[in-house]
Scaffold this motif. Structure first.
Motif, PDB file in Angstrom:
ATOM      1  N   PHE A  85      75.429  -3.851  38.658  1.00 33.75           N
ATOM      2  CA  PHE A  85      74.733  -3.759  37.374  1.00 33.75           C
ATOM      3  C   PHE A  85      74.705  -5.115  36.663  1.00 33.75           C
ATOM      4  O   PHE A  85      74.870  -5.195  35.448  1.00 33.75           O
ATOM      5  CB  PHE A  85      75.375  -2.692  36.467  1.00 33.75           C
ATOM      6  CG  PHE A  85      75.228  -1.302  36.999  1.00 33.75           C
ATOM      7  CD1 PHE A  85      74.078  -0.572  36.752  1.00 33.75           C
ATOM      8  CD2 PHE A  85      76.229  -0.722  37.755  1.00 33.75           C
ATOM      9  CE1 PHE A  85      73.932   0.710  37.250  1.00 33.75           C
ATOM     10  CE2 PHE A  85      76.095   0.560  38.259  1.00 33.75           C
ATOM     11  CZ  PHE A  85      74.946   1.276  38.002  1.00 33.75           C
ATOM     12  N   ARG A  86      74.479  -6.165  37.433  1.00 37.08           N
ATOM     13  CA  ARG A  86      74.422  -7.505  36.846  1.00 37.08           C
ATOM     14  C   ARG A  86      72.989  -8.009  36.836  1.00 37.08           C
ATOM     15  O   ARG A  86      72.140  -7.523  37.563  1.00 37.08           O
ATOM     16  CB  ARG A  86      75.297  -8.475  37.651  1.00 37.08           C
ATOM     17  CG  ARG A  86      76.762  -8.095  37.631  1.00 37.08           C
ATOM     18  CD  ARG A  86      77.616  -9.002  38.492  1.00 37.08           C
ATOM     19  NE  ARG A  86      77.117  -8.976  39.861  1.00 37.08           N
ATOM     20  CZ  ARG A  86      77.200  -9.983  40.712  1.00 37.08           C
ATOM     21  NH1 ARG A  86      77.773 -11.102  40.362  1.00 37.08           N
ATOM     22  NH2 ARG A  86      76.727  -9.878  41.929  1.00 37.08           N
ATOM     23  N   GLY A  87      72.747  -8.993  36.003  1.00 34.07           N
ATOM     24  CA  GLY A  87      71.444  -9.630  35.926  1.00 34.07           C
ATOM     25  C   GLY A  87      71.584 -10.975  35.263  1.00 34.07           C
ATOM     26  O   GLY A  87      72.668 -11.349  34.798  1.00 34.07           O
ATOM     27  N   GLY A  88      70.514 -11.735  35.249  1.00 29.04           N
ATOM     28  CA  GLY A  88      70.514 -13.036  34.601  1.00 29.04           C
ATOM     29  C   GLY A  88      70.476 -14.186  35.590  1.00 29.04           C
ATOM     30  O   GLY A  88      70.742 -14.025  36.783  1.00 29.04           O
ATOM     31  N   LEU A  89      70.133 -15.346  35.058  1.00 27.66           N
ATOM     32  CA  LEU A  89      70.048 -16.538  35.906  1.00 27.66           C
ATOM     33  C   LEU A  89      71.404 -16.940  36.469  1.00 27.66           C
ATOM     34  O   LEU A  89      71.476 -17.520  37.553  1.00 27.66           O
ATOM     35  CB  LEU A  89      69.441 -17.706  35.119  1.00 27.66           C
ATOM     36  CG  LEU A  89      67.942 -17.608  34.864  1.00 27.66           C
ATOM     37  CD1 LEU A  89      67.465 -18.752  33.988  1.00 27.66           C
ATOM     38  CD2 LEU A  89      67.169 -17.579  36.174  1.00 27.66           C
ATOM     39  N   GLY A  90      72.483 -16.615  35.753  1.00 27.47           N
ATOM     40  CA  GLY A  90      73.820 -16.937  36.252  1.00 27.47           C
ATOM     41  C   GLY A  90      74.102 -16.270  37.585  1.00 27.47           C
ATOM     42  O   GLY A  90      74.715 -16.866  38.472  1.00 27.47           O
ATOM     43  N   VAL A  91      73.649 -15.046  37.750  1.00 25.75           N
ATOM     44  CA  VAL A  91      73.828 -14.333  39.019  1.00 25.75           C
ATOM     45  C   VAL A  91      72.950 -14.972  40.084  1.00 25.75           C
ATOM     46  O   VAL A  91      73.380 -15.202  41.214  1.00 25.75           O
ATOM     47  CB  VAL A  91      73.490 -12.842  38.862  1.00 25.75           C
ATOM     48  CG1 VAL A  91      73.565 -12.116  40.195  1.00 25.75           C
ATOM     49  CG2 VAL A  91      74.401 -12.184  37.849  1.00 25.75           C
ATOM     50  N   MET A  92      71.713 -15.278  39.716  1.00 18.45           N
ATOM     51  CA  MET A  92      70.784 -15.853  40.683  1.00 18.45           C
ATOM     52  C   MET A  92      71.188 -17.259  41.119  1.00 18.45           C
ATOM     53  O   MET A  92      70.849 -17.685  42.219  1.00 18.45           O
ATOM     54  CB  MET A  92      69.366 -15.864  40.114  1.00 18.45           C
ATOM     55  CG  MET A  92      68.799 -14.478  39.921  1.00 18.45           C
ATOM     56  SD  MET A  92      67.132 -14.484  39.265  1.00 18.45           S
ATOM     57  CE  MET A  92      66.209 -14.856  40.755  1.00 18.45           C
ATOM     58  N   LEU A  93      71.901 -17.970  40.268  1.00 23.52           N
ATOM     59  CA  LEU A  93      72.334 -19.320  40.613  1.00 23.52           C
ATOM     60  C   LEU A  93      73.781 -19.365  41.094  1.00 23.52           C
ATOM     61  O   LEU A  93      74.309 -20.432  41.362  1.00 23.52           O
ATOM     62  CB  LEU A  93      72.155 -20.254  39.403  1.00 23.52           C
ATOM     63  CG  LEU A  93      70.717 -20.406  38.919  1.00 23.52           C
ATOM     64  CD1 LEU A  93      70.672 -21.233  37.641  1.00 23.52           C
ATOM     65  CD2 LEU A  93      69.837 -21.017  40.002  1.00 23.52           C
ATOM     66  N   GLY A  94      74.420 -18.190  41.214  1.00 22.96           N
ATOM     67  CA  GLY A  94      75.808 -18.103  41.663  1.00 22.96           C
ATOM     68  C   GLY A  94      75.927 -18.199  43.177  1.00 22.96           C
ATOM     69  O   GLY A  94      74.961 -18.486  43.898  1.00 22.96           O
ATOM     70  N   ALA A  95      77.120 -17.909  43.654  1.00 17.98           N
ATOM     71  CA  ALA A  95      77.433 -18.062  45.082  1.00 17.98           C
ATOM     72  C   ALA A  95      76.532 -17.228  45.989  1.00 17.98           C
ATOM     73  O   ALA A  95      76.158 -17.671  47.072  1.00 17.98           O
ATOM     74  CB  ALA A  95      78.890 -17.701  45.325  1.00 17.98           C
ATOM     75  N   THR A  96      76.184 -16.025  45.568  1.00 22.88           N
ATOM     76  CA  THR A  96      75.339 -15.162  46.400  1.00 22.88           C
ATOM     77  C   THR A  96      73.879 -15.172  45.948  1.00 22.88           C
ATOM     78  O   THR A  96      73.070 -14.409  46.468  1.00 22.88           O
ATOM     79  CB  THR A  96      75.871 -13.717  46.396  1.00 22.88           C
ATOM     80  OG1 THR A  96      75.884 -13.240  45.048  1.00 22.88           O
ATOM     81  CG2 THR A  96      77.260 -13.630  47.007  1.00 22.88           C
ATOM     82  N   GLY A  97      73.555 -16.042  45.023  1.00 16.12           N
ATOM     83  CA  GLY A  97      72.186 -16.121  44.525  1.00 16.12           C
ATOM     84  C   GLY A  97      71.170 -16.491  45.581  1.00 16.12           C
ATOM     85  O   GLY A  97      69.999 -16.127  45.484  1.00 16.12           O
ATOM     86  N   GLY A  98      71.617 -17.197  46.604  1.00 19.18           N
ATOM     87  CA  GLY A  98      70.704 -17.565  47.687  1.00 19.18           C
ATOM     88  C   GLY A  98      70.151 -16.353  48.412  1.00 19.18           C
ATOM     89  O   GLY A  98      69.010 -16.354  48.862  1.00 19.18           O
ATOM     90  N   TYR A  99      70.955 -15.317  48.494  1.00 14.11           N
ATOM     91  CA  TYR A  99      70.467 -14.087  49.119  1.00 14.11           C
ATOM     92  C   TYR A  99      69.469 -13.390  48.216  1.00 14.11           C
ATOM     93  O   TYR A  99      68.466 -12.854  48.690  1.00 14.11           O
ATOM     94  CB  TYR A  99      71.643 -13.159  49.457  1.00 14.11           C
ATOM     95  CG  TYR A  99      72.528 -13.760  50.510  1.00 14.11           C
ATOM     96  CD1 TYR A  99      72.180 -13.693  51.848  1.00 14.11           C
ATOM     97  CD2 TYR A  99      73.680 -14.451  50.153  1.00 14.11           C
ATOM     98  CE1 TYR A  99      72.978 -14.291  52.814  1.00 14.11           C
ATOM     99  CE2 TYR A  99      74.479 -15.037  51.116  1.00 14.11           C
ATOM    100  CZ  TYR A  99      74.123 -14.956  52.445  1.00 14.11           C
ATOM    101  OH  TYR A  99      74.901 -15.557  53.401  1.00 14.11           O
ATOM    102  N   ILE A 100      69.724 -13.419  46.918  1.00 13.39           N
ATOM    103  CA  ILE A 100      68.798 -12.793  45.974  1.00 13.39           C
ATOM    104  C   ILE A 100      67.462 -13.524  45.996  1.00 13.39           C
ATOM    105  O   ILE A 100      66.401 -12.908  46.136  1.00 13.39           O
ATOM    106  CB  ILE A 100      69.403 -12.768  44.552  1.00 13.39           C
ATOM    107  CG1 ILE A 100      70.645 -11.870  44.534  1.00 13.39           C
ATOM    108  CG2 ILE A 100      68.378 -12.289  43.534  1.00 13.39           C
ATOM    109  CD1 ILE A 100      71.451 -11.951  43.257  1.00 13.39           C
TER     110      ILE A 100
END
Length: 190
Positions: A85-100
């Protein structure tokens, strides 16, 4: 004699197309929220990849890519559509953001392959498997760069051990299930 001009409906999305795109965008969010418990640490299996395979196989490359794009845009603006249940650019730019972010690359590859080779089951299967491989490559490279910058270098083998090897069999099972279900569902959609 002049060639016929395409009708406006042929060159743009219809209301029905937008409805299907929204439906599958919601399916991706719901799939990300469904987590399968696994005893191994740091591993979380979600149905997110299943939903993406379904969107691509049912909607086709164009509309499926639009659904993936809408899903990513919702997550980027902070809607809690990603795993946990997460969202935001922080998630997309985090460690697993490459998969997203890699989901978009996967969708674009699917669109390119099916546009070039057709929509037969073998082509869809090839496009999904190739897209999954590209997703793994994109996400793993991102993971390695992220951890190398954030703390210490991570070997490719270590990254593959965390990010790819545990997910290959479940992702292939989800891919197969999506292709089987998509054959039944595609006939119902116009």
């Amino acid at each position: 004699m002049t060639s016929p001009t395409p009708t406006p409906a042929a060159s743009r999305l219809r209301t029905l197309d937008l409805t299907y795109i929204a439906l599958f965008t919601g399916l991706m969010a719901a799939g990300a929220w469904i987590s399968v418990p696994v005893p191994a640490p740091l591993i979380e299996f979600t149905m997110q990849t299943f939903a993406i395979f379904m969107a691509l196989a049912v909607l086709g490359g164009r509309r499926g890519t639009y659904a993936v794009t809408a899903y990513l845009l919702l997550g980027a603006v902070g809607a809690p559509v990603f795993a946990g249940f997460r969202g935001g650019l922080g998630v997309m730019l985090g460690a697993t953001g490459g998969y997203i972010v890699g989901f978009l690359v996967q969708a674009l590859l699917y669109w390119a392959v099916t546009a070039r080779l057709g929509e037969s089951l073998p082509v869809k299967t090839l496009a999904c498997v190739a897209g999954l491989a590209v997703l793994y490559a994109f996400g793993t490279a991102w993971y390695v760069v992220f951890y190398t910058r954030a703390s210490s270098p991570v070997s490719i083998l270590t990254a593959l051990g965390y990010c790819v090897f545990p997910f290959i069999v479940p992702d292939l099972l989800k891919l197969g299930l999506a292709l089987v279900l998509s054959r039944r569902i595609s006939g119902l959609l116009k």
